[in-house]
Design a protein around this motif. Structure first.
Motif, PDB file in Angstrom:
ATOM      1  N   ALA A 110     -22.953 125.802  39.154  1.00  0.00           N
ATOM      2  CA  ALA A 110     -23.109 127.113  37.737  1.00  0.00           C
ATOM      3  C   ALA A 110     -23.169 125.710  37.071  1.00  0.00           C
ATOM      4  CB  ALA A 110     -22.234 128.394  37.906  1.00  0.00           C
ATOM      5  N   VAL A 111     -21.743 125.107  36.527  1.00  0.00           N
ATOM      6  CA  VAL A 111     -21.897 124.556  35.965  1.00  0.00           C
ATOM      7  C   VAL A 111     -22.702 122.812  35.751  1.00  0.00           C
ATOM      8  CG1 VAL A 111     -20.269 122.156  34.999  1.00  0.00           C
ATOM      9  CG2 VAL A 111     -19.454 124.415  36.094  1.00  0.00           C
ATOM     10  N   ASN A 112     -23.342 122.448  36.165  1.00  0.00           N
ATOM     11  CA  ASN A 112     -24.102 121.001  36.909  1.00  0.00           C
ATOM     12  C   ASN A 112     -25.947 121.830  36.664  1.00  0.00           C
ATOM     13  OD1 ASN A 112     -21.497 119.856  37.284  1.00  0.00           O
ATOM     14  ND2 ASN A 112     -22.439 118.905  39.280  1.00  0.00           N
ATOM     15  N   PHE A 113     -26.263 122.615  36.961  1.00  0.00           N
ATOM     16  CA  PHE A 113     -27.276 123.569  37.101  1.00  0.00           C
ATOM     17  C   PHE A 113     -27.686 124.282  35.704  1.00  0.00           C
ATOM     18  CE2 PHE A 113     -30.906 125.437  38.141  1.00  0.00           C
ATOM     19  CZ  PHE A 113     -31.925 124.142  37.986  1.00  0.00           C
ATOM     20  N   ASP A 114     -27.102 125.463  36.309  1.00  0.00           N
ATOM     21  CA  ASP A 114     -27.353 126.472  35.408  1.00  0.00           C
ATOM     22  C   ASP A 114     -27.075 126.266  34.282  1.00  0.00           C
ATOM     23  OD1 ASP A 114     -28.198 127.884  37.875  1.00  0.00           O
ATOM     24  OD2 ASP A 114     -26.172 129.057  38.480  1.00  0.00           O
ATOM     25  N   ALA A 115     -25.901 125.648  33.793  1.00  0.00           N
ATOM     26  CA  ALA A 115     -25.302 125.759  32.523  1.00  0.00           C
ATOM     27  C   ALA A 115     -26.113 124.971  31.573  1.00  0.00           C
ATOM     28  CB  ALA A 115     -23.514 124.964  32.291  1.00  0.00           C
ATOM     29  N   VAL A 116     -26.534 123.879  32.688  1.00  0.00           N
ATOM     30  CA  VAL A 116     -27.438 122.739  31.789  1.00  0.00           C
ATOM     31  C   VAL A 116     -29.089 123.357  31.410  1.00  0.00           C
ATOM     32  CG1 VAL A 116     -28.963 120.383  31.955  1.00  0.00           C
ATOM     33  CG2 VAL A 116     -26.397 120.709  33.296  1.00  0.00           C
ATOM     34  N   VAL A 117     -28.919 124.205  32.497  1.00  0.00           N
ATOM     35  CA  VAL A 117     -30.770 124.590  31.228  1.00  0.00           C
ATOM     36  C   VAL A 117     -30.598 125.428  30.698  1.00  0.00           C
ATOM     37  CG1 VAL A 117     -32.437 126.824  32.910  1.00  0.00           C
ATOM     38  CG2 VAL A 117     -31.612 124.852  34.052  1.00  0.00           C
ATOM     39  N   GLU A 118     -29.523 127.067  30.780  1.00  0.00           N
ATOM     40  CA  GLU A 118     -28.838 127.969  29.818  1.00  0.00           C
ATOM     41  C   GLU A 118     -28.719 127.047  28.391  1.00  0.00           C
ATOM     42  OE1 GLU A 118     -28.599 131.681  28.055  1.00  0.00           O
ATOM     43  OE2 GLU A 118     -29.769 130.388  29.730  1.00  0.00           O
ATOM     44  N   GLY A 119     -27.679 126.107  28.127  1.00  0.00           N
ATOM     45  CA  GLY A 119     -28.121 125.115  26.969  1.00  0.00           C
ATOM     46  C   GLY A 119     -29.129 124.312  26.735  1.00  0.00           C
ATOM     47  N   CYS A 120     -29.920 123.951  27.552  1.00  0.00           N
ATOM     48  CA  CYS A 120     -31.168 124.036  26.694  1.00  0.00           C
ATOM     49  C   CYS A 120     -31.896 124.304  26.438  1.00  0.00           C
ATOM     50  CB  CYS A 120     -32.478 123.498  28.324  1.00  0.00           C
ATOM     51  SG  CYS A 120     -31.560 121.748  28.592  1.00  0.00           S
ATOM     52  N   ARG A 121     -31.832 125.552  26.917  1.00  0.00           N
ATOM     53  CA  ARG A 121     -33.134 127.272  26.369  1.00  0.00           C
ATOM     54  C   ARG A 121     -32.073 127.857  25.099  1.00  0.00           C
ATOM     55  NH1 ARG A 121     -32.458 132.436  26.783  1.00  0.00           N
ATOM     56  NH2 ARG A 121     -30.876 132.480  27.455  1.00  0.00           N
ATOM     57  N   LEU A 122     -31.096 127.797  24.717  1.00  0.00           N
ATOM     58  CA  LEU A 122     -30.374 128.327  24.019  1.00  0.00           C
ATOM     59  C   LEU A 122     -30.696 127.010  22.488  1.00  0.00           C
ATOM     60  CD1 LEU A 122     -27.163 129.645  24.950  1.00  0.00           C
ATOM     61  CD2 LEU A 122     -29.377 130.613  24.130  1.00  0.00           C
ATOM     62  N   ALA A 123     -30.628 125.889  23.052  1.00  0.00           N
ATOM     63  CA  ALA A 123     -30.595 124.734  21.443  1.00  0.00           C
ATOM     64  C   ALA A 123     -32.939 124.779  21.727  1.00  0.00           C
ATOM     65  CB  ALA A 123     -29.891 124.247  22.361  1.00  0.00           C
ATOM     66  N   LEU A 124     -33.016 124.799  22.346  1.00  0.00           N
ATOM     67  CA  LEU A 124     -34.327 124.612  22.210  1.00  0.00           C
ATOM     68  C   LEU A 124     -35.469 125.234  21.111  1.00  0.00           C
ATOM     69  CD1 LEU A 124     -36.982 121.784  22.773  1.00  0.00           C
ATOM     70  CD2 LEU A 124     -37.306 124.404  24.178  1.00  0.00           C
ATOM     71  N   PRO A 125     -34.857 126.335  20.504  1.00  0.00           N
ATOM     72  CA  PRO A 125     -35.696 126.906  19.790  1.00  0.00           C
ATOM     73  C   PRO A 125     -34.705 126.144  18.447  1.00  0.00           C
ATOM     74  CG  PRO A 125     -34.876 128.793  20.882  1.00  0.00           C
ATOM     75  CD  PRO A 125     -34.618 127.621  21.245  1.00  0.00           C
ATOM     76  N   HIS A 126     -33.461 126.079  18.248  1.00  0.00           N
ATOM     77  CA  HIS A 126     -33.914 125.197  17.177  1.00  0.00           C
ATOM     78  C   HIS A 126     -33.720 123.974  16.965  1.00  0.00           C
ATOM     79  CE1 HIS A 126     -31.151 128.361  16.501  1.00  0.00           C
ATOM     80  NE2 HIS A 126     -30.463 128.625  17.845  1.00  0.00           N
ATOM     81  N   VAL A 127     -33.840 122.682  18.063  1.00  0.00           N
ATOM     82  CA  VAL A 127     -33.823 122.144  18.586  1.00  0.00           C
ATOM     83  C   VAL A 127     -35.645 121.478  17.370  1.00  0.00           C
ATOM     84  CG1 VAL A 127     -34.636 119.581  19.581  1.00  0.00           C
ATOM     85  CG2 VAL A 127     -32.461 120.815  19.583  1.00  0.00           C
TER      86      VAL A 127
END
Length: 135
Positions: A110-127
């Motif tokens: 959950a921390v090392n994979f799922d949260a990384v994917v979710e962080g990228c998914r949420l940040a990508l439109p802004h980036v």
């Protein structure tokens, strides 16, 4: 090393270790640093070490998708955009695989994979939006 003046970089796990070192290094190179960690005291210490460098911080668990979204959206609102995210938060369990309880393994994933994917998914439109503006 390239200067990062005017860039906004989000860093998870910024309350200690590599995350703290990343936050300090990014700030020294000119970036505004948006920090997260579930360790509120550690995060406050990193903020203290940053002094007058532009930064913000929020204590939460990266597996909380709603909090992760609030943090990223807050960074965009406060600093006018987001240029990147470093999903540094992580944990490990020291045990033979056969002896590792499923709940412990699930937490690591959950921390090392799922949260990384979710962080990228949420940040990508802004980036992407920021990259298009800076073109």
């Amino acid at each position: 090393m390239p200067e990062l003046k005017g860039r906004v970089i989000a860093v998870t796990g910024a309350g200690s270790g590599i995350g703290r070192a990343l936050a300090l290094g990014l700030a020294r190179r000119g970036a505004s640093v948006v920090m997260a960690d579930r360790d509120e005291a550690g995060l406050a210490e990193t903020a203290r070490l940053l002094g007058n460098y532009p930064h913000s911080h929020m204590a939460f668990d990266v597996t909380d998708s709603d909090a992760l979204k609030r943090w990223i959206d807050g960074a965009v609102a406060e600093f006018g955009g987001l240029d990147g995210i470093i999903n540094n938060a992580g944990l490990s369990v020291v045990a033979p695989f056969a002896d590792c309880p499923k709940a412990d393994f699930d937490r690591v994933m959950a921390v090392n994979f799922d949260a990384v994917v979710e962080g990228c998914r949420l940040a990508l439109p802004h980036v992407k939006a920021r990259a298009a503006c800076l073109g």
